[in-house]
Structures are given as structure tokens and as C-alpha cells.
Design a protein around this motif. Sequence first.
Motif, PDB file in Angstrom:
ATOM      1  N   UNK A  13     -24.250  17.133   4.613  1.00 36.54           N
ATOM      2  CA  UNK A  13     -24.250  16.244   3.641  1.00 36.54           C
ATOM      3  C   UNK A  13     -23.086  16.713   2.574  1.00 36.54           C
ATOM      4  N   UNK A  15     -18.645  16.469   1.227  1.00 34.97           N
ATOM      5  CA  UNK A  15     -17.440  15.881   0.817  1.00 34.97           C
ATOM      6  C   UNK A  15     -16.301  16.577   2.317  1.00 34.97           C
ATOM      7  N   UNK A  63     -29.999  16.839   4.712  1.00 33.81           N
ATOM      8  CA  UNK A  63     -30.360  15.949   4.096  1.00 33.81           C
ATOM      9  C   UNK A  63     -31.633  14.663   4.999  1.00 33.81           C
ATOM     10  N   UNK A  67     -29.562  16.101  11.076  1.00 34.27           N
ATOM     11  CA  UNK A  67     -28.856  17.141  10.658  1.00 34.27           C
ATOM     12  C   UNK A  67     -29.803  18.412  11.232  1.00 34.27           C
ATOM     13  N   UNK A  93     -22.849  20.025  -5.337  1.00 32.12           N
ATOM     14  CA  UNK A  93     -23.062  18.659  -5.430  1.00 32.12           C
ATOM     15  C   UNK A  93     -24.227  17.360  -4.884  1.00 32.12           C
ATOM     16  N   UNK A  94     -24.316  17.603  -4.093  1.00 33.07           N
ATOM     17  CA  UNK A  94     -24.785  16.991  -3.165  1.00 33.07           C
ATOM     18  C   UNK A  94     -26.472  17.046  -3.044  1.00 33.07           C
ATOM     19  N   UNK A  96     -27.772  17.226  -6.534  1.00 39.84           N
ATOM     20  CA  UNK A  96     -28.308  16.297  -7.422  1.00 39.84           C
ATOM     21  C   UNK A  96     -29.323  15.188  -6.446  1.00 39.84           C
ATOM     22  N   UNK A  97     -28.870  15.014  -5.385  1.00 40.97           N
ATOM     23  CA  UNK A  97     -29.344  13.940  -4.677  1.00 40.97           C
ATOM     24  C   UNK A  97     -31.197  14.545  -4.466  1.00 40.97           C
ATOM     25  N   UNK A  99     -32.698  14.542  -6.828  1.00 41.10           N
ATOM     26  CA  UNK A  99     -33.364  13.686  -7.898  1.00 41.10           C
ATOM     27  C   UNK A  99     -34.762  12.483  -7.638  1.00 41.10           C
ATOM     28  N   UNK A 100     -34.050  12.212  -6.199  1.00 36.35           N
ATOM     29  CA  UNK A 100     -34.427  11.299  -5.739  1.00 36.35           C
ATOM     30  C   UNK A 100     -35.307  11.352  -3.952  1.00 36.35           C
ATOM     31  N   UNK A 102     -35.872  10.916  -0.957  1.00 33.97           N
ATOM     32  CA  UNK A 102     -34.721   9.740  -0.153  1.00 33.97           C
ATOM     33  C   UNK A 102     -35.792   9.243   1.030  1.00 33.97           C
ATOM     34  N   UNK A 105     -37.246   5.696   1.497  1.00 40.99           N
ATOM     35  CA  UNK A 105     -36.143   4.653   1.643  1.00 40.99           C
ATOM     36  C   UNK A 105     -35.892   4.345   3.425  1.00 40.99           C
ATOM     37  N   UNK A 109     -35.144  10.867   6.173  1.00 38.23           N
ATOM     38  CA  UNK A 109     -34.027  11.503   5.883  1.00 38.23           C
ATOM     39  C   UNK A 109     -35.649  12.323   5.265  1.00 38.23           C
ATOM     40  N   UNK A 273     -30.518  18.677 -16.585  1.00 38.27           N
ATOM     41  CA  UNK A 273     -29.949  18.696 -14.922  1.00 38.27           C
ATOM     42  C   UNK A 273     -28.184  18.467 -14.924  1.00 38.27           C
ATOM     43  N   UNK A 278     -26.188  21.620 -11.745  1.00 41.80           N
ATOM     44  CA  UNK A 278     -25.202  20.762 -11.291  1.00 41.80           C
ATOM     45  C   UNK A 278     -25.059  20.896 -10.381  1.00 41.80           C
TER      46      UNK A 278
ATOM     47  N   UNK B  33     -26.265   7.521   6.823  1.00 39.24           N
ATOM     48  CA  UNK B  33     -26.622   8.651   5.666  1.00 39.24           C
ATOM     49  C   UNK B  33     -25.872   8.020   4.979  1.00 39.24           C
ATOM     50  N   UNK B  36     -26.777   7.339  -2.156  1.00 38.39           N
ATOM     51  CA  UNK B  36     -27.745   6.742  -3.229  1.00 38.39           C
ATOM     52  C   UNK B  36     -27.461   7.742  -4.478  1.00 38.39           C
ATOM     53  N   UNK B  40     -28.632   8.803  -8.984  1.00 36.67           N
ATOM     54  CA  UNK B  40     -28.727  10.513  -8.874  1.00 36.67           C
ATOM     55  C   UNK B  40     -28.148   9.923 -10.599  1.00 36.67           C
ATOM     56  N   UNK B  44     -27.766  10.576 -16.622  1.00 35.27           N
ATOM     57  CA  UNK B  44     -26.378  11.377 -16.444  1.00 35.27           C
ATOM     58  C   UNK B  44     -25.869  11.984 -17.820  1.00 35.27           C
ATOM     59  N   UNK B  55     -17.767  13.569  -5.943  1.00 37.95           N
ATOM     60  CA  UNK B  55     -18.282  14.606  -4.361  1.00 37.95           C
ATOM     61  C   UNK B  55     -18.954  13.072  -3.923  1.00 37.95           C
ATOM     62  N   UNK B  58     -14.687  13.753  -1.076  1.00 37.76           N
ATOM     63  CA  UNK B  58     -13.361  15.249  -1.142  1.00 37.76           C
ATOM     64  C   UNK B  58     -12.236  14.186  -0.616  1.00 37.76           C
TER      65      UNK B  58
END
Lengths: 299, 423
Positions: A13, A15, A63, A67, A93-94, A96-97, A99-100, A102, A105, A109, A273, A278, B33, B36, B40, B44, B55, B58
Motif C-alpha cells: 500500500x 503510491x 495493511x 500482503x 504517508x500511508x 497515517x492510516x 489512526x484508524x 481498518x 471494516x 485488513x 499527528x 506524517x 484495498x 479510508x 485520516x 488534520x 498519497x 502518485x
Amino acid sequence: MSEGLSIGFLELTGCSTCLENVLLHEKLSGILGGLGSVKYWPSHGYTEEPDSLDVLFVSGAVRSRGQVEKLKKLRDKTRVLVAYGTCSIYGGLIGLTALIDASSRSGEFLETVKTVPDIVEPDILVTGCPPTRDQLDELAGVIKDYLENGKPRGKVFIGNRNSLCRDCPRKPRDPYRFEMPSIKRDHELVEDDGRCFLEQGILCLGPVTSSGCGHLCILRGRPCMGCNGPARGVVDQGLNYISSIGSILLKSMERIRMFDYFAAEMDKLVDPMGYLYRYTLPKSLLTELALKKRGVGEK
Amino acid sequence: MIINPVPGIGEDARLVIGEEDGRVKSVRLEAVNKLFIEEVLRGRALELLPSITPVFCSSDSWSYTVASVMAVEDVLGRKPTIPALGLRRLGLLLEIIENHVRNNAFKTLPLLGVDVRGEALRILGYTIRIKELLSGRSINPIIYVPGGVSWRPDDKLIGEMADYARRLLEKITVHSKKLISNLKNNEFYNKLIKQEFNPTSYIGVIGRNGEPGIINGEIALLKPGGEVVKLELKDLLDKLSVSSEGLSYWVELSGDEPVRSGPLARLNIVHGYPSENASSIYEEILLIAGGKPVHNPFYTVLARIAESVYAAELVYESLSDTDWLSGSLVNPKESPGKTGYSVVDSGRGLIIHSYVVDGKLVVRDLSIYTPSHFNYAALRRDLSLLTGRVLGDETVRLAEALITLSDLCVSELTINPVVKGEG
Ligand code: SF4
Ligand code: SF4
């Protein structure tokens, strides 16, 4: 040496477009044998999983359970595994997810965001978002060495691990006698006077970030966001940062009315956060604590 | 039959083909995948969003950054400076080239038996180099800030960039000519572009003279019957309805056909590409297609070629004469409000950001609509046309090609339908 090499790219997960830079870097691509050596890169049309790989570049954070399986399976087939980019090593940056949760859901995950070294042992780690040309230069040398001299000799970290401040072109003349006059938010920097960002009240993560990037942002009028990962000795980018600015924020005022001013200034940090984690949230002590509280990872 | 990884997407999706008596009963692309990400992003600091929202993707990270900076500007009530507008446009043009070259060469064309990956890499080498000189890094640009830009390249760097831009233009012009003639002689491709597809609507940003607008223009909606409607962004948001199935999300315009955005949409909406080489490619495409609107998604390959040449011509032009680079970098004048909106027509298609903040400029709610949100609905319908075909290699390849043409990024397919056009 590059003849007959098989290389692969695994995008977890993240970019992941930065993986293209591997083939665009002349020296690195030359060592790997260029496009002709690519045997696995699902997003770019190479979907068949090969029996073995000489070099596998893995980008992104982990995640999902799928994977984890994929990563383990490919590790077993690979001679040199490169964890590529900050996302693969610290979450990026990923991250930061994290924070939840997953997993609430979908059972697919994981309970939190993991990194490549959490799951398998990489041979080489390259931070950066994306890794820079200079980092790829160094990476090329290390991969060449690995391929020529057989089995890797343990983990290698690419890039300078000193803090950005150490060689920063904006470094205050006397780093022991300067003051951060206030805390400003990023968009409040409208007239950059060229001094250290901290002296201008701007939160620059230079003190806690490794300098492998060559000060890219700082040279272009932007404070560091921490994308190259923690500097050597930094355990938790956010907490270490708070302790660094704690010693320079309102130094002279402090003696007069410390509590009123200091607390009010720290309140301006509306999003710790986002500002401080970040790129490294999954590997922070905060995440460790939060997971402990949720009972995740305990036997 | 389940296919994972999916060409062009990778492991984030699976293609599920139902079968009955050796024939296709159903075809679905399912996201497996999901980031969410809106959850997040709530909480912010507003000013951090331009550095976090890329993110999403890219392939379009410059477009996401610019879209986010523009929405932040809208909240703050700042107006960007001229150098900022020029440098944003430059970055987005480079990204459009990359997006098109990458999609054609690595995703779609291999499925049609055409291999131009080596040439594509050489072209990407030029665009990435110019982006690195501009922003220090090829993805997630750092120089774009609310009200302006943090830095401008000096004359020496501009000279270096212009030199790369010239080589890029030469390379891409030759590459495009070769590729078009290659496709004209490709039997499989010629068969594909003759197939009938259901008409859809098309949406994009169109400039004052009918050219692709990218960040500067009006939103135009072309209906299947040929009627063109200009839309204000907030009206568009009010018309969007969100649907979901498992982890997959998509948007439709209430009461309308599926609406495509991206290269094929722009081919249909624009009046042409006002630059020498691109405009002749544009005419040639229309000649092959027999006029507009073109509903067959396989024309996306040609649309990408024309648009990448157009973007390369503009990149070279803007780096050859940089008068626009002088003047203030940032305009700090502001009058902050509570909401902000933006639209960018990126290589992949329409990106819409809408933010709601509190008194401390912390994001309390947001919606980010991506090109994938628009194109997923049209793709669902395209894939349904495969029902009844013999389930063999060619059918699977067709399904995969339809997916790569839509250029989805399925982990993007996550939206919060709460924030609409109010405010
Ligand atoms: S805080 Fe930032 S600007 Fe200041 S010396 Fe460190 S890296 Fe340079
Ligand atoms: S200055 Fe900081 S944010 Fe910028 S590239 Fe270097 S490590 Fe990343």
C-alpha cells in the motif's frame, strides 16, 4: 553481470510510482540490466510470479493479510530484497492510516499498519519519498557488491543518517544560542527571510530527520516534513522533536512568564499527528502504546 | 475465474469473471484495498493537506497537491501569484505526459501486443528530470503553497529544464508518429476501435478557447446526445450521487448516463489542441473515428498520444519564454472562511476537493472525488458488454484492456458523500 538477472517490483500500500526511478537511474538500471530484466511488476503488466528473483524492490506499507503472505512468499524466492522508500520502512504517508482500525471494516485488513521489516528481513533499506538520485547512486554500488560477492552480509541502510540540521545551509550561526520566538503554522510563512525555519517560528523537522535527501525542501524554501525518516538515535520523531523545540522555544520569555506563554504557544500545534508523525506514525511509541491498550499483538 | 493481480492496477483489485457453459455470465472489477483516507484527513491541520492528499495516487501526485493547495486557498481566501500559476501548470503538464505515456506503454498496449516500453522509459526520463529540477523530487511536489510558490528556478536551471523540454518534445513527436502508424496497422486494435459501445456522458475542464483547461477553465459536461452543459463546481457536487459495492465506490450524475472523465472525455469536449503537432494528430483521430463524440474507450490510446504531444509542446513553450516567472512568489492577502473547493483536470481525469474547517482551521469534513470515482461506473457498463462471449484468452485480454483504459486506482475508491455544494 546484469546478464540474465531477474528483478521484480512489489507494490504494497503506497503510491509506488517512485519505483520507476529505479529503471530511470542510469547506473542502477545498468547494473540490473534495465527493462529486459524485469520479471515481476503487476501494475506495469508483468503479472506472472517468477520462480526466483535476484533483486526485489518493495515499496509501500503492509495493511492486509494478503500482503503479508505475498511478501513472505517473495522473500523466500529472492536473493536481495530492497525495502524501497520511507513507506516500506516507517509507513510513510500511508502510515497515517494507522489512526484508524481498518480491521473492524474487513477481516482482510491488519489491526494496524505494518512495515516491510516487521514482516521479513530486508537486505537493503532506502528511505525517501521518493528516494533521491544520490541515494540511488549509493544503492547501485551496494547492489553491485551484493550481486558480485554472493550472499548479503546483513542489512544496509542507504543514505546519510545524520540529522538534517548538521549540514543545513540555514543552520544558525551559534546553534546553542538561538531562540524560536513563537510557533507559526506552515501557511503563515509568507516571507521567508532565509534563516533557520525554527528561528522564524516554523516547525521544521530537520532536527529529528535523516539528511539523505540533501536538504531538498530547505533549499526550496520549505521546512522539512520528516519524509526521509528518523535521524540516527531518534526513537520517535514526534516525541524527540517536542523535546528539541522545548529547549529553544521562548527561551528568554520563559524566565518571565513561562507557563502562560509556553502553554499558549504549544496550543498552536493543532495537529501533532500531522505535523510530527506524517511519515513515521506506525513506528512511533504512540502507536505502540495505542496497540498495547487495544491488546493488539499480545499473546 | 478470479484474476489478481490485475494489469494496470496490481494487487489492489481482482477481476471476477462468472462463467456458464464456457461463456461469460458476469464480469466485475472489485477493489480489495482501500485507504479510508478521508477519515485520516479529518482532524488534520488544513495547511498540511497538500502534502498528505497526494498519497491517493502518485501517478497524479502533482495534480492532487495542486488541487489541495487550490482548495486550501479557497478556504483562506488567497489568490495565487502569476509565477505560482505558471509553475503549477508546468508541473501538471509534465504529469499529464507521464500519465499518458505510462498508461499506454506499460498498461494498455502490451495487452494489444504492442511493446514500446523502452521508448516510454526514455520519455519518462526527461519528464522526471524536469520535475526533479523544479521541485527536488519527482513525486509529491513541495514548492506549491497556498497563495503561491515557495521558490522559483534561476536562469541556469530554466536553461537546463528548457533543454530537457526540447529533447522531450523531439522524442515524443517521433514516438507518437511511429506509434500511430503502428496502431493503424494493428489488426487487433483496428477490430477493437470498430466495436460498438454504449454512449456515455463526458466531463472535463475546458479553457477559454476550447482547449484542455487543466486548472483554468469551466467544467463542461457533454451529454450522449451532443448537448454541452457548463457547470459550476458546487452545482456539480450537488448532482453527484455515490454508490458502493463492497470496497468499491463510484459516482454518477443523478439521472444521467455514466460519465467519463480523462483523456477520452477531453477528446470529446475540447475544440482542439491549439499547438502544431497535437492539432494534426487530433484531426487524424477524428478522421479515423468519423467525427465526435467518440464513445469507444479504445480511442483513449489515441487521445493519450495527442494530449501528451500537446502537453510537451506547451512545456517547451513555457520554458522557452519565462517572463511569467517574475513577480512576487506568494500573495499573503487573505480572508479565511469555512469551506474551500477546487477542481483539477489531471491526466487521469477530474479531481475535486471540498473541505470544511473549524475556527482553528482544522479539517472537520471533506470529500475528494477522483477520476476513478467517475470512470468506474462507465467501466462497469463496458465490462457488461462482454457477457455472453466465449470465455477465452481474447475475452480476458479485452476485459483487462478495458480496465487499463479506465486507468483506475482502486484504493482511491473511497469517498465520503457528506460534503456537497453548500457553503
Ligand atoms: S531546523 Fe530546519 S532550517 Fe533549521 S537548521 Fe535544522 S534543517 Fe535547517
Ligand atoms: S527536507 Fe525533509 S521533507 Fe524534504 S525531502 Fe528532505 S527529509 Fe524529506
